[in-house]
Design a protein around this motif. Structure first.
Motif, PDB file in Angstrom:
ATOM      1  N   THR A  53      24.292 -77.438  13.285  1.00  0.00           N
ATOM      2  CA  THR A  53      23.321 -78.495  13.004  1.00  0.00           C
ATOM      3  C   THR A  53      23.494 -79.660  13.966  1.00  0.00           C
ATOM      4  N   ASN A  54      24.748 -80.064  14.231  1.00  0.00           N
ATOM      5  CA  ASN A  54      25.013 -81.164  15.160  1.00  0.00           C
ATOM      6  C   ASN A  54      24.593 -80.807  16.584  1.00  0.00           C
ATOM      7  N   ILE A  55      24.811 -79.559  16.975  1.00  0.00           N
ATOM      8  CA  ILE A  55      24.415 -79.128  18.324  1.00  0.00           C
ATOM      9  C   ILE A  55      22.900 -79.208  18.474  1.00  0.00           C
ATOM     10  N   ILE A  56      22.170 -78.750  17.463  1.00  0.00           N
ATOM     11  CA  ILE A  56      20.709 -78.756  17.523  1.00  0.00           C
ATOM     12  C   ILE A  56      20.167 -80.181  17.552  1.00  0.00           C
ATOM     13  N   ARG A  57      20.748 -81.053  16.736  1.00  0.00           N
ATOM     14  CA  ARG A  57      20.180 -82.396  16.574  1.00  0.00           C
ATOM     15  C   ARG A  57      20.629 -83.390  17.636  1.00  0.00           C
ATOM     16  N   HIS A  58      21.881 -83.264  18.099  1.00  0.00           N
ATOM     17  CA  HIS A  58      22.427 -84.334  18.922  1.00  0.00           C
ATOM     18  C   HIS A  58      22.930 -83.913  20.304  1.00  0.00           C
ATOM     19  N   ALA A  59      23.351 -82.661  20.471  1.00  0.00           N
ATOM     20  CA  ALA A  59      24.101 -82.312  21.674  1.00  0.00           C
ATOM     21  C   ALA A  59      23.242 -82.175  22.923  1.00  0.00           C
ATOM     22  N   GLN A  60      21.953 -81.780  22.753  1.00  0.00           N
ATOM     23  CA  GLN A  60      21.088 -81.492  23.906  1.00  0.00           C
ATOM     24  C   GLN A  60      21.755 -80.444  24.807  1.00  0.00           C
ATOM     25  N   ALA A  61      22.350 -79.441  24.173  1.00  0.00           N
ATOM     26  CA  ALA A  61      23.098 -78.424  24.901  1.00  0.00           C
ATOM     27  C   ALA A  61      22.213 -77.230  25.231  1.00  0.00           C
ATOM     28  N   SER A  62      22.669 -76.443  26.194  1.00  0.00           N
ATOM     29  CA  SER A  62      21.976 -75.195  26.543  1.00  0.00           C
ATOM     30  C   SER A  62      22.864 -73.982  26.295  1.00  0.00           C
ATOM     31  N   GLN A  63      24.160 -74.222  26.038  1.00  0.00           N
ATOM     32  CA  GLN A  63      25.086 -73.136  25.783  1.00  0.00           C
ATOM     33  C   GLN A  63      26.015 -73.505  24.629  1.00  0.00           C
ATOM     34  N   CYS A  64      26.405 -72.494  23.860  1.00  0.00           N
ATOM     35  CA  CYS A  64      27.336 -72.677  22.750  1.00  0.00           C
ATOM     36  C   CYS A  64      28.245 -71.461  22.677  1.00  0.00           C
ATOM     37  N   HIS A  65      29.512 -71.705  22.380  1.00  0.00           N
ATOM     38  CA  HIS A  65      30.481 -70.610  22.256  1.00  0.00           C
ATOM     39  C   HIS A  65      31.218 -70.744  20.935  1.00  0.00           C
ATOM     40  N   LEU A  82      39.140 -71.370  14.216  1.00  0.00           N
ATOM     41  CA  LEU A  82      37.718 -71.362  14.581  1.00  0.00           C
ATOM     42  C   LEU A  82      37.494 -72.404  15.679  1.00  0.00           C
ATOM     43  N   LYS A  83      36.944 -71.973  16.794  1.00  0.00           N
ATOM     44  CA  LYS A  83      36.642 -72.881  17.900  1.00  0.00           C
ATOM     45  C   LYS A  83      35.149 -72.804  18.217  1.00  0.00           C
ATOM     46  N   ILE A  84      34.509 -73.965  18.257  1.00  0.00           N
ATOM     47  CA  ILE A  84      33.091 -74.059  18.591  1.00  0.00           C
ATOM     48  C   ILE A  84      32.935 -75.106  19.689  1.00  0.00           C
ATOM     49  N   SER A  85      32.322 -74.737  20.782  1.00  0.00           N
ATOM     50  CA  SER A  85      32.135 -75.669  21.901  1.00  0.00           C
ATOM     51  C   SER A  85      30.725 -75.555  22.443  1.00  0.00           C
ATOM     52  N   ASP A  86      30.280 -76.625  23.121  1.00  0.00           N
ATOM     53  CA  ASP A  86      28.962 -76.627  23.744  1.00  0.00           C
ATOM     54  C   ASP A  86      29.040 -77.379  25.060  1.00  0.00           C
ATOM     55  N   ASN A  87      27.957 -77.369  25.809  1.00  0.00           N
ATOM     56  CA  ASN A  87      27.902 -78.080  27.090  1.00  0.00           C
ATOM     57  C   ASN A  87      26.951 -79.268  27.004  1.00  0.00           C
ATOM     58  N   GLY A  88      26.953 -79.950  25.862  1.00  0.00           N
ATOM     59  CA  GLY A  88      26.024 -81.050  25.617  1.00  0.00           C
ATOM     60  C   GLY A  88      26.458 -82.374  26.212  1.00  0.00           C
ATOM     61  N   VAL A  89      25.772 -83.433  25.771  1.00  0.00           N
ATOM     62  CA  VAL A  89      25.943 -84.762  26.356  1.00  0.00           C
ATOM     63  C   VAL A  89      27.275 -85.396  26.020  1.00  0.00           C
ATOM     64  N   ALA A  90      27.989 -84.899  25.003  1.00  0.00           N
ATOM     65  CA  ALA A  90      29.277 -85.502  24.643  1.00  0.00           C
ATOM     66  C   ALA A  90      30.273 -85.401  25.784  1.00  0.00           C
ATOM     67  N   GLY A  91      30.151 -84.333  26.593  1.00  0.00           N
ATOM     68  CA  GLY A  91      31.042 -84.190  27.725  1.00  0.00           C
ATOM     69  C   GLY A  91      30.810 -85.229  28.802  1.00  0.00           C
ATOM     70  N   LYS A  92      29.597 -85.782  28.873  1.00  0.00           N
ATOM     71  CA  LYS A  92      29.297 -86.813  29.880  1.00  0.00           C
ATOM     72  C   LYS A  92      29.765 -88.190  29.420  1.00  0.00           C
ATOM     73  N   THR A  93      29.587 -88.484  28.122  1.00  0.00           N
ATOM     74  CA  THR A  93      29.949 -89.800  27.598  1.00  0.00           C
ATOM     75  C   THR A  93      31.401 -89.872  27.160  1.00  0.00           C
ATOM     76  N   GLY A  94      31.959 -88.720  26.773  1.00  0.00           N
ATOM     77  CA  GLY A  94      33.330 -88.720  26.283  1.00  0.00           C
ATOM     78  C   GLY A  94      33.481 -89.343  24.915  1.00  0.00           C
ATOM     79  N   ALA A  95      32.359 -89.583  24.223  1.00  0.00           N
ATOM     80  CA  ALA A  95      32.387 -90.253  22.923  1.00  0.00           C
ATOM     81  C   ALA A  95      32.084 -89.252  21.818  1.00  0.00           C
ATOM     82  N   VAL A  96      32.822 -89.377  20.706  1.00  0.00           N
ATOM     83  CA  VAL A  96      32.599 -88.549  19.529  1.00  0.00           C
ATOM     84  C   VAL A  96      32.353 -89.475  18.350  1.00  0.00           C
TER      85      VAL A  96
END
Length: 371
Positions: free
Chosen positions: A290-302, A314-328
């Protein structure tokens, strides 16, 4: 239209999905006041200024609520203000910029771009016919066209996300409804016959109580045996429902991400998971997706699930905007997830850094059997 306009003068003035941005955009009128830093306005000009803004503001906020012919009225009126003010104050180009962004509220993309092009043509034609200085038409063209294009793209993206969330909620509702109906059918098939047998034997035992105590005792023993068997079958059915929880959420995650055009790769190890731990893992998958769909603006998820040192990881990662801002930013969803994990003696880590590809969630739960 007048009645609708007056009704919008009460809060909220803009839809909640726009946030505070529409109020911030009004600061661009500082360009309009630049002239008066070195030229004092006349009394008549001050009156015209006040009237212009008193008319502009209601139509400006009004334009956020509609997407039909009324938007054309707002665009024409606001752009007209900019042309009228151009000979007296080159800051009138600000009105043209606002008119350009209003084109984004039109539901038809083609009409939105045609309207934006029309505004650019009006600016050029008015500048030529009225011999306006470049102080007006250069900022009017340079800022209105890109602002309009950006607003149109942003509006289309926001509407697509809203439609996607609505479809996701509808799919989840239909899935829950179908699951409830399946459970109801299973319980009816499972308990209907058994309860009927228990009822008949109880009636028979009542009749035999005085006439044949031994036969009555036998019927009561049969009732006990049948009831225990029914209880065991119900427990087995419930365990079966729980066992499909994580698998259902993983399949739902794949369907949801596919609909959002997010590529999912998964590595799921098969091992026995106690029902309490499985429930927490299933809820974690749902919240993360749900967070990936609503906030991440990601194109990939693992998604990866494996057993390590008697712990399910359980590990879930994406390539969304959090990696650019570094903020959670931890909202109620992540806080609730953390509480459920800690209640079972597990740990939850959520991280993002500019060196990473996006947001990483790692959840670890001890695989203790329920007592």
């Amino acid at each position: 239209m007048t009645t609708s306009l007056l009704s919008r003068l009460s809060f909220p003035w803009v839809p909640a999905r726009y946030g505070k941005a529409p109020y911030f955009w009004l600061l661009s009128f500082a360009i309009f006041g630049w002239k008066y830093l070195y030229v004092a306005p006349t009394s008549k000009e001050l009156v015209y200024l006040a009237l212009s803004f008193l008319v502009f503001l209601p139509f400006y906020f009004y334009s956020f609520w509609y997407s039909d012919w009324r938007i054309f009225v707002c665009i024409v009126l606001i752009c007209g203000f900019g042309i009228i003010w151009a000979p007296y104050n080159y800051g009138g180009s600000t009105f043209c910029i606002f008119a350009a962004t209003m084109c984004s509220r039109l539901p038809d993309t083609r009409k939105a771009y045609v309207s934006l092009s029309a505004i650019g043509m009006v600016i050029v034609i008015a500048s030529v016919l009225m011999r306006l200085e470049s102080y007006f038409w250069i900022p009017a063209l340079i800022f209105s066209i890109p602002s309009g294009v950006g607003a149109i793209i942003g509006e289309r993206l926001a509407r697509s996300n809203e439609n996607l969330l609505k479809k996701q909620e509808e799919v989840e509702y239909l899935a829950a409804l179908a699951e409830r109906e399946r459970i109801a059918r299973d319980l009816h098939d499972l308990l209907g016959h058994t309860l009927s047998v228990i009822t008949l034997k109880a009636e028979l035992a009542g009749k035999l109580l005085d006439r044949n105590p031994e036969a009555c005792k036998k019927e009561i023993n049969d009732i006990e045996h049948t009831a225990r068997q029914a209880l065991a079958e119900v427990r087995a059915a419930v365990i079966g429902y729980r066992a499909t929880g994580l698998g259902h959420e993983l399949q739902s995650a794949k369907n949801t991400l596919d609909a959002a055009q997010v590529t999912l790769s998964s590595d799921i190890e098969q091992f026995a998971i106690p029902s309490a731990q499985e429930n927490v893992l299933a809820l974690a998958v749902r919240e993360a997706i749900t967070n990936i769909i609503r906030h991440a603006q990601a194109s990939q998820c693992h998604i990866r699930l494996y057993l390590q040192d008697a712990h399910a990881v359980l590990k879930i990662s994406d390539n969304g905007v959090a990696g650019k801002t570094g903020a959670v930013r931890k909202g109620s969803g992540l806080n609730g997830m953390n509480e459920r994990v800690q209640a079972l003696g597990g740990s939850l880590q959520v991280s993002a850094s500019p060196s990473a590809t996006g947001l990483q969630l790692e959840l670890s739960l001890p695989m203790k059997e329920e007592t």
